[in-house]
Design an enzyme around this catalytic site. Structure first.
Site, PDB file in Angstrom:
ATOM      1  N   SER A   1      -7.082  -5.231 -11.606  1.00 55.53           N
ATOM      2  CA  SER A   1      -7.538  -4.632 -10.544  1.00 55.53           C
ATOM      3  C   SER A   1      -6.398  -4.430  -9.497  1.00 55.53           C
ATOM      4  O   SER A   1      -6.318  -3.321  -8.707  1.00 55.53           O
ATOM      5  CB  SER A   1      -8.700  -5.446  -9.953  1.00 55.53           C
ATOM      6  OG  SER A   1      -9.904  -5.580 -10.896  1.00 55.53           O
TER       7      SER A   1
ATOM      8  N   HIS B   1      -7.379  -7.301  -4.617  1.00 59.64           N
ATOM      9  CA  HIS B   1      -7.612  -5.675  -4.484  1.00 59.64           C
ATOM     10  C   HIS B   1      -6.710  -5.341  -3.191  1.00 59.64           C
ATOM     11  O   HIS B   1      -5.930  -4.459  -3.360  1.00 59.64           O
ATOM     12  CB  HIS B   1      -8.857  -5.235  -4.447  1.00 59.64           C
ATOM     13  CG  HIS B   1      -9.826  -5.661  -5.480  1.00 59.64           C
ATOM     14  ND1 HIS B   1     -11.184  -5.336  -5.608  1.00 59.64           N
ATOM     15  CD2 HIS B   1      -9.556  -6.182  -6.671  1.00 59.64           C
ATOM     16  CE1 HIS B   1     -11.727  -5.697  -6.606  1.00 59.64           C
ATOM     17  NE2 HIS B   1     -10.421  -6.051  -7.459  1.00 59.64           N
TER      18      HIS B   1
END
Length: 226
Positions: free
Chosen positions: A139, A194
């Protein structure tokens, strides 16, 4: 979510030499992630819910080991590990959507640099914010690709068709916003990774953007939804 403006291969200009597949690097990255996951499952790791110990043993990011024992390689290996089929499935789908645009906008070598630096950036922020949790997943690297998209649009905002810019920015923005909201209501999503990847990708992307005259994709007209 409509990723068409990003993921649809862009038209080649007439008379130009045949371009290499914009999916080449994306396919290679997906294959690497899938092969690692398949090896984990073949070794006895759960297909749906690997334990933190399982992921750690395969190179997951964990403060006491990564920092305490200076096993810095975990910052990178953790980017190719996933907590089950749903985790890797979603990440690889998103990578397939954004990857071709990155390759055409930045080139293959710069694509890889953005991906790996963003992955490392996400892992660093993750282990700093959550040192006692085992972190893993692509991610951070994928968010970094979206960060690079924002950098590309910002740097080339005066030379791109506004309709294209708005379409791509909207698609990327929806992706980021959705993941922020989803991550905020779940306890298993590491938003720090993230954001670390997103910011790293934006900075690295801004540094690696090529002049518009150098084999840039034709973004002067919007693509049509399929």
């Amino acid at each position: 979510m409509d990723h068409t403006a990003i993921s649809k291969p862009l038209r080649q200009q007439s008379g130009a030499p045949r371009a290499r597949s914009p999916y080449a690097i994306t396919y290679a990255l997906i294959a690497t992630n899938v092969l690692v996951f398949a090896a984990m499952v073949a070794s006895g790791v759960s297909f749906t819910q690997p334990t933190p110990r399982d992921v750690f043993n395969w190179g997951g990011d964990f403060g006491p080991a990564t920092v305490g024992e200076q096993q810095w390689w975990r910052l990178l290996t953790s980017c190719f590990l996933h907590f089950g089929i749903i985790h890797i499935g979603f990440n690889m789908y998103v990578l397939f959507q954004i990857g071709p645009f990155i390759q055409m906008a930045f080139g293959r070598a710069r694509y890889l640099l953005i991906y790996f630096f963003a992955g490392l950036g996400g892992s660093l922020v993750s282990v700093w914010m959550h040192p006692m949790a085992v972190g893993a997943g692509a991610s951070g690297a994928i968010f970094g690709l979206y960060g690079a998209v924002f950098g590309f649009l910002l740097k080339n905002r005066r030379s791109l068709n506004p309709a294209v810019t708005n379409s791509i920015a909207k698609s990327a923005g929806i992706f980021v916003l959705y993941n922020v909201v989803y991550g905020s209501i779940t306890r298993t999503t590491d938003l720090s990774a993230h954001f670390g990847g997103l910011v790293t990708g934006f900075v690295v992307g801004m540094l690696l953007i090529r002049p518009r005259s150098m084999a840039q994709p034709d973004l002067t007209s919007p693509t049509q939804p399929t």
